[in-house]
Design an enzyme around this catalytic site. Structure first.
Site, short mmCIF file in Angstrom:
data_model
loop_
_atom_site.label_atom_id
_atom_site.label_comp_id
_atom_site.label_asym_id
_atom_site.label_seq_id
_atom_site.Cartn_x
_atom_site.Cartn_y
_atom_site.Cartn_z
N ASP A 136 0.84 -1.21 0.00
CA ASP A 136 0.00 0.00 0.00
C ASP A 136 0.87 1.26 0.00
OD1 ASP A 136 -2.11 1.75 0.20
OD2 ASP A 136 -2.52 1.31 2.30
N GLU A 170 -2.59 10.60 -0.78
CA GLU A 170 -3.80 9.77 -0.80
C GLU A 170 -4.17 9.33 0.60
OE1 GLU A 170 -6.05 5.87 -1.11
OE2 GLU A 170 -4.20 6.40 -0.07
#
Length: 473
Positions: A136, A170
């Protein structure tokens, strides 16, 4: 992937370790899709980029958070590779909405293909502060980078433009991608025909998930994974949680691959894909153990090749000698420019109070009267002969006072006299849903598209229509 703040934390098994990813065998492109001439992306080269991201994090406090040097060094690494390959590369500072001190978005465009038909592929480059973020989202970033480099190396003739993006901030709220989409003019947004997002595509206990799996945008992504027998599912866990969401908010069709985060694998999924039921798809989600050992190489390989297949399907010239330009095929599809050229119940078009538009301020509200009646809107379009995979896409919000599964009020989509889709109050939901029907049979023809709402004598059902487009694929 950004964490949903409302989701409570759970205790997960920890997979510890770090180091350099070893080389691994790759899945070859299956025969069913080889005909599209998409290359087999080398997963070992994808992992080489992951190794570099890991080393960058190791030199910078163990993470690549958007506000830190680890993120800026990641940008420099990706930028250098892209510039050397011949891309037009832009660093876009995020001047509003981002965390103070966040680094830039990185945008790269291959200078070929129709600039009015852009297919965009993106992944977030930042990690959380807790760890290096190899799954991630080093996984999506590395796969995207190697796909970009493969495109440059292959250098096929493009019929459409390809744009890549690595997003900042993000993890703090989808801030980098949101800033990018907001910064575009409506004309520039209209040029983006689809956006594809790749966030966590190497989860060690993962599944095979596709965003908006039944949409036209998702068709090539699903076709590739279907060809591998993977039986992919809708990415419900990731809905609204990654960088595709800002694009959706402006009516741009989106899709993407994911393998899952903190949600737990079901027994049915474990039977289908392997792995451990009842455990998280990624046991190191947002943790310090999201290192190089937290990578599912097989999943990473399958996603990387699926990205290439999608890119080739959407943008590479097939060499058939035919062309498909659907730019402006549907005029005023967002209803923002008055009512022309729509005909029929044009009073249904407007900036209505009580319900939102899907994007912009105006939409068509058909039905919703609670009395017997029919309302419709029509427009004549031409589907070029080369558009043998044309699809009609539209966003529909079904709002009803009816209950149960009986269809009392109906919405139909027609091409000429042929009904392509029928929906009803039984399909009602809490907001807009993108829907799609094929117009491939009408290639080379001019046809009238008609959207019709029919209500019975009691209890209203409103069919709210917005952002009608024709798309190749």
């Amino acid at each position: 992937m950004k964490r949903r703040l409302a989701v409570a934390g759970v205790s997960l098994a920890v997979v510890l370790g770090c180091g350099t990813l070893p080389a691994a065998a790759t899945d070859s492109a299956p025969a069913a899709v080889t005909a599209a001439a998409a290359p087999d992306v080398d997963v070992n080269k994808v992992k080489a980029h992951l190794n570099e991201f890991s080393a960058i994090a190791g030199r910078n406090g163990g993470n690549r958070r958007s506000t830190g040097q680890g993120y800026r060094d990641s940008v420099a690494y990706v930028k250098g590779k892209l510039q050397a390959a011949g891309y037009t590369v832009t660093e876009q500072p995020c001047t509003s909405g981002c965390t103070s001190g966040a680094g830039p978005n990185l945008i790269a465009e291959w200078p070929q293909g129709d600039a009015n038909n852009v297919y965009m592929f993106g992944a977030h480059l930042d990690s959380v502060s807790a760890g290096p973020g190899m799954n991630d989202n080093g996984s999506g970033s590395a796969a995207l980078l190697e796909n970009a480099l493969t495109l440059a190396q292959q250098n096929p003739t493009l019929r459409n433009r390809v744009r890549f993006a690595w997003w900042t901030d993000e993890e703090q709220g989808l801030n980098g991608s949101d800033f990018y989409v907001r910064s575009l003019s409506s004309t520039e947004r209209g040029r983006i025909k689809s956006y594809y997002n790749f966030d966590m595509i190497a989860s060690t206990n993962g599944g095979y998930f596709i965003n908006h799996i039944t949409s036209s945008a998702a068709a090539p992504m699903k076709a590739y994974w279907d060809s591998l027998g993977l039986q992919p599912e809708e990415n419900t866990e990731g809905a609204g949680r990654s960088d595709d969401y800002p694009f959706e908010q402006y009516g741009i069709p989106t899709s993407g691959y994911a393998m899952g985060a903190s949600a737990r694998k079901t027994s049915a999924q474990a039977a289908k894909w392997g792995g451990t039921s009842g455990s998280a798809y990624d046991p190191c989600y947002h943790r310090s153990c999201d290192t190089l050992t937290n990578i599912n190489t097989t999943g990473l390989d399958r996603a990387s090749d699926g990205i290439a297949y999608t890119l080739w399907q959407r943008a590479v010239d097939s060499g058939t000698g035919t062309s498909c330009d659907l730019t402006g095929a549907v005029a005023n599809g967002g209803f923002e420019s008055g009512t022309s050229p729509w005909t029929g119940t044009t009073a249904a078009i407007g900036a209505h109070s009580g319900r939102p538009a899907h994007s912009g301020t105006r939409f068509a509200w058909l039905g919703g009267n609670g009395t017997t009646g029919t309302e419709s809107l029509s427009q004549t379009v031409t589907v070029p002969a080369g558009c043998t995979q044309a699809s009609l896409n539209y966003w529909l919000y079904i709002d009803t006072s009816e209950t149960g599964s009986t269809a009392y009020d109906r919405f139909t989509v027609k091409a000429g006299s042929t009904t392509l889709a029928t929906l009803s109050n039984a399909n009602a939901g809490s907001g807009y849903v993108q829907r799609s029907v094929s117009l491939s049979a009408y290639a080379g023809q001019t046809v009238t598209l008609t959207f019709t709402a029919t209500e019975d004598y009691s209890l209203q059902t409103g069919f709210l229509l917005d952002d009608v487009t024709l798309q190749n694929g």
